[in-house]
Design an enzyme around this catalytic site. Structure first.
Site, PDB file in Angstrom:
ATOM      1  N   ASP A  77      68.924  26.172  45.549  1.00 57.61           N
ATOM      2  CA  ASP A  77      68.406  27.393  46.272  1.00 57.61           C
ATOM      3  C   ASP A  77      68.825  28.940  45.505  1.00 57.61           C
ATOM      4  O   ASP A  77      69.363  29.634  46.041  1.00 57.61           O
ATOM      5  CB  ASP A  77      68.284  27.667  47.458  1.00 57.61           C
ATOM      6  CG  ASP A  77      67.593  26.468  48.144  1.00 57.61           C
ATOM      7  OD1 ASP A  77      66.329  26.191  47.893  1.00 57.61           O
ATOM      8  OD2 ASP A  77      67.877  26.053  49.211  1.00 57.61           O
ATOM      9  N   GLY A 165      65.868  19.756  60.136  1.00 58.35           N
ATOM     10  CA  GLY A 165      64.575  18.912  60.568  1.00 58.35           C
ATOM     11  C   GLY A 165      64.040  19.722  61.544  1.00 58.35           C
ATOM     12  O   GLY A 165      62.821  19.018  62.210  1.00 58.35           O
ATOM     13  N   ASN A 212      59.437  28.575  60.299  1.00 56.33           N
ATOM     14  CA  ASN A 212      60.507  28.455  60.266  1.00 56.33           C
ATOM     15  C   ASN A 212      61.584  29.733  59.559  1.00 56.33           C
ATOM     16  O   ASN A 212      61.298  29.850  58.413  1.00 56.33           O
ATOM     17  CB  ASN A 212      60.856  26.839  59.477  1.00 56.33           C
ATOM     18  CG  ASN A 212      62.225  26.396  59.579  1.00 56.33           C
ATOM     19  OD1 ASN A 212      63.073  26.903  60.302  1.00 56.33           O
ATOM     20  ND2 ASN A 212      62.365  25.404  59.028  1.00 56.33           N
ATOM     21  N   ALA A 213      62.236  30.158  60.222  1.00 59.30           N
ATOM     22  CA  ALA A 213      63.018  31.310  59.808  1.00 59.30           C
ATOM     23  C   ALA A 213      64.038  31.128  58.556  1.00 59.30           C
ATOM     24  O   ALA A 213      65.153  31.513  58.875  1.00 59.30           O
ATOM     25  CB  ALA A 213      63.600  32.060  61.052  1.00 59.30           C
ATOM     26  N   ASP A 215      64.257  30.881  53.983  1.00 55.87           N
ATOM     27  CA  ASP A 215      63.888  31.293  52.668  1.00 55.87           C
ATOM     28  C   ASP A 215      63.243  32.563  52.464  1.00 55.87           C
ATOM     29  O   ASP A 215      61.921  32.687  52.099  1.00 55.87           O
ATOM     30  CB  ASP A 215      62.826  30.275  52.298  1.00 55.87           C
ATOM     31  CG  ASP A 215      63.399  28.599  52.001  1.00 55.87           C
ATOM     32  OD1 ASP A 215      64.574  28.478  52.291  1.00 55.87           O
ATOM     33  OD2 ASP A 215      62.419  27.804  51.948  1.00 55.87           O
ATOM     34  N   PHE A 233      57.635  24.739  55.841  1.00 57.94           N
ATOM     35  CA  PHE A 233      56.929  23.637  56.627  1.00 57.94           C
ATOM     36  C   PHE A 233      56.203  24.429  57.644  1.00 57.94           C
ATOM     37  O   PHE A 233      55.542  25.566  57.647  1.00 57.94           O
ATOM     38  CB  PHE A 233      57.987  22.700  56.910  1.00 57.94           C
ATOM     39  CG  PHE A 233      58.096  21.403  55.774  1.00 57.94           C
ATOM     40  CD1 PHE A 233      57.930  20.388  55.917  1.00 57.94           C
ATOM     41  CD2 PHE A 233      58.686  22.067  54.805  1.00 57.94           C
ATOM     42  CE1 PHE A 233      58.263  19.638  54.639  1.00 57.94           C
ATOM     43  CE2 PHE A 233      59.108  21.387  53.379  1.00 57.94           C
ATOM     44  CZ  PHE A 233      58.921  20.002  53.590  1.00 57.94           C
ATOM     45  N   TRP A 234      56.082  23.591  58.957  1.00 54.37           N
ATOM     46  CA  TRP A 234      55.599  24.366  59.861  1.00 54.37           C
ATOM     47  C   TRP A 234      54.250  25.076  59.780  1.00 54.37           C
ATOM     48  O   TRP A 234      53.335  24.155  59.567  1.00 54.37           O
ATOM     49  CB  TRP A 234      56.457  25.125  60.773  1.00 54.37           C
ATOM     50  CG  TRP A 234      57.683  24.477  61.245  1.00 54.37           C
ATOM     51  CD1 TRP A 234      58.874  24.275  60.500  1.00 54.37           C
ATOM     52  CD2 TRP A 234      57.746  23.671  62.471  1.00 54.37           C
ATOM     53  NE1 TRP A 234      60.040  23.299  61.191  1.00 54.37           N
ATOM     54  CE2 TRP A 234      59.108  22.852  62.457  1.00 54.37           C
ATOM     55  CE3 TRP A 234      57.151  23.593  63.728  1.00 54.37           C
ATOM     56  CZ2 TRP A 234      59.736  22.251  63.374  1.00 54.37           C
ATOM     57  CZ3 TRP A 234      57.795  22.810  64.482  1.00 54.37           C
ATOM     58  CH2 TRP A 234      58.779  22.047  64.528  1.00 54.37           C
ATOM     59  N   GLU A 271      57.196  25.651  51.124  1.00 51.23           N
ATOM     60  CA  GLU A 271      58.619  26.529  51.539  1.00 51.23           C
ATOM     61  C   GLU A 271      59.068  27.454  50.327  1.00 51.23           C
ATOM     62  O   GLU A 271      58.004  27.552  49.058  1.00 51.23           O
ATOM     63  CB  GLU A 271      59.540  25.816  51.962  1.00 51.23           C
ATOM     64  CG  GLU A 271      59.975  24.520  50.951  1.00 51.23           C
ATOM     65  CD  GLU A 271      61.201  23.704  51.530  1.00 51.23           C
ATOM     66  OE1 GLU A 271      61.614  23.980  52.771  1.00 51.23           O
ATOM     67  OE2 GLU A 271      61.819  22.925  50.849  1.00 51.23           O
TER      68      GLU A 271
END
Length: 497
Positions: A77, A165, A212-213, A215, A233-234, A271
């Site tokens: 990343d 996860g 999802n907090a 990135d 995701f999510w 993501e």
């Protein structure tokens, strides 16, 4: 809506395979999404290139892959920024299991992004307030997915902490007034929480919608208004309005947040959002599918564009990224497996990939760089695979007390030469103490010339060779004998040991 399973690497195995001596900055033992850690704090002799001459066309990057050498793995990343003094910096996910503190890692290059060195960690340990945030269960083993940006003389470093996860996650912020670790004012100041998840109030018609907090990626619109793209995701990718100088969300941000990308498929594998402006468009780069599985990684980079920072982002076929669209522009090719986790600075895309050409540690996560080729308003990336091949074997000459050795190779991406010497007949090789710049010729080949002191009378024979390498492999030249001072002769080629 689980993220992909972790990519694993044992510290002892990596150290042994690479012949490294571990220092205080230990190597990783494992990695999960946004967890592939960074290299040890060690000095590799001979990996610092000579300063590049300004305005030399043979040194200017053409669009396409950029070969990087030095300490380039393991990096996961990468967040790229090029400072005003010309130094390139990459910030990457920290070491797992809190090795070396588990905090964000830093890397730097002083030769226009070709040769990289490990610079250390942002902090010695994960901030205590993060442990308090996660005190009801498993504590984060490291910090993930940094983003680095500058505003009005302040550098803003965003980073994430999470439980693997799920979407019990947060993005936090640190600031600094300089990126140079040697500067007396260098200090990363903890600014605390930016956003956390699960979040509520994002959609009055769907109270369960959340992100999802992790990135984070920062973008300013044409009027200078800042936003943070975030999500994994999510329910996909969201755009959160923030404000300067705090770098944090505006009041009532939840109702102003826009869901800009969602694949609407099982797991929703999207993501690593990053938005950049080019021409009259905003370009949303994302990573599709699964990272962190080594040779089995299916990560790839996709993009859409919009005339508004808030979207809609449409791909080349006019499909909305909020609904499954997204044009794949960088995918696995050659030894590059699972490219993604990207950031953009100027016309450069930084990403990680799993390196199939690394014989010591196959599919180690590695830094990749591409200079974007803007074609008909869209970013394009060269995925040509051409292994390095030596086209001109080394020739050595002496002039007075100085010797020079030159060699030429081909390959795509353009290969970079790393020169080595041996004083025991080729049984052992060491990198030369100062590496020259590899230059592109008009014929599209790549030439490197090493200069070093000529052999002294009575000195044991010294052999010299070059290792040309790119993302897909390497080619080793024949060895030549370092000529003696004042001879002005050419060393006789000798086969590789």
């Amino acid at each position: 809506m689980m993220k992909s399973r972790p990519w694993a690497l044992r510290a002892a195995g990596l150290a042994a395979a690479l012949g490294l001596t571990l220092t205080a900055a230990a190597l990783p033992t494992a990695a999960s999404p946004h967890i592939a850690a960074s290299a040890p704090a060690l000095k590799v002799p001979g990996t610092v290139s000579a300063p590049a001459a300004k305005n030399d066309p043979s040194l200017a990057d053409l669009p396409g892959g950029k070969t990087v050498v030095g300490q380039t793995s393991p990096i996961h990343d990468p967040a790229l920024i090029i400072d005003d003094d010309g130094t390139w910096y990459v910030y990457s996910t920290g070491l797992v299991n809190r090795e070396n503190g588990g905090t964000i890692q830093a890397w730097s290059s002083h030769d226009q992004g070709t040769t990289w060195e490990y610079s250390g960690t942002v902090w010695d340990r994960i901030p205590a307030w993060i442990d308090e945030h996660f005190a009801d269960g498993e504590l984060p083993g490291n910090l993930w997915a940094p983003e680095i940006t500058e505003h009005n003389g302040t550098y803003y470093l965003y980073y994430s902490a999470s439980r693997f996860g799920g979407n019990t996650s947060l993005t936090a912020l640190a600031t600094n007034t300089t990126l140079d670790p040697t500067h007396p004012d260098y200090e990363w100041v903890d600014r605390g929480l930016v956003v956390s998840s699960p979040a509520t109030g994002l959609d009055p018609d769907n109270p369960g919608k959340t992100f999802n907090a992790i990135d984070a990626g920062i973008i300013e619109d044409a009027d200078g208004t800042p936003y943070m793209a975030i999500g994994s995701f999510w329910y996909g990718i969201f755009l959160v309005p923030i404000e300067w100088p705090s770098g944090k969300p505006v009041a009532g941000w939840q109702s102003q947040t826009v869901n800009i990308a969602d694949r609407f498929m099982p797991g929703n594998p999207i993501e690593a959002p990053y938005i950049t402006r080019h021409g009259g468009y905003y370009y949303l780069f994302v990573s599709f599918d699964s990272c962190c599985r080594g040779a089995d990684s299916t990560y790839k980079v996709a993009v859409g564009r919009s005339t508004s920072v808030k979207g809609p982002y449409l791909d080349k076929d006019g499909r909305d990224m909020f609904g499954g669209g997204g044009s794949v522009v960088l995918d696995s090719h050659g030894a590059v497996t699972g490219p993604g986790g990207q950031s953009v600075f100027g016309d450069y895309l930084a990403f990680h990939y799993y390196d199939g050409s690394n014989q010591d540690i196959p599919y180690v996560p590695t830094l990749g760089l591409q200079k974007i080729d803007w074609v008909d308003g869209w970013p394009a990336f060269d995925q040509t695979v051409e292994l390095p091949q030596v086209s001109k074997q080394p020739k050595a000459r002496a002039a007075g007390s100085t010797a020079s050795v030159a060699a030429t190779a081909t390959g795509t991406p353009g290969p970079v030469a790393v020169w080595e010497t041996s004083s025991d007949g080729g049984a052992n090789w060491q990198k030369a103490g100062r590496q020259p710049v590899t230059k592109r010729t008009d014929e599209g080949t790549y030439t490197s010339t090493l200069e070093l002191p000529a052999a002294a009378p009575g000195q044991p024979a010294v052999l010299v060779r070059a290792v040309f390498q790119n993302a897909h492999g390497k080619a080793v030249t024949d060895a030549v004998v370092l000529p003696a001072a004042n001879h002005g002769s050419t060393g006789k080629g000798q086969p590789n040991p």
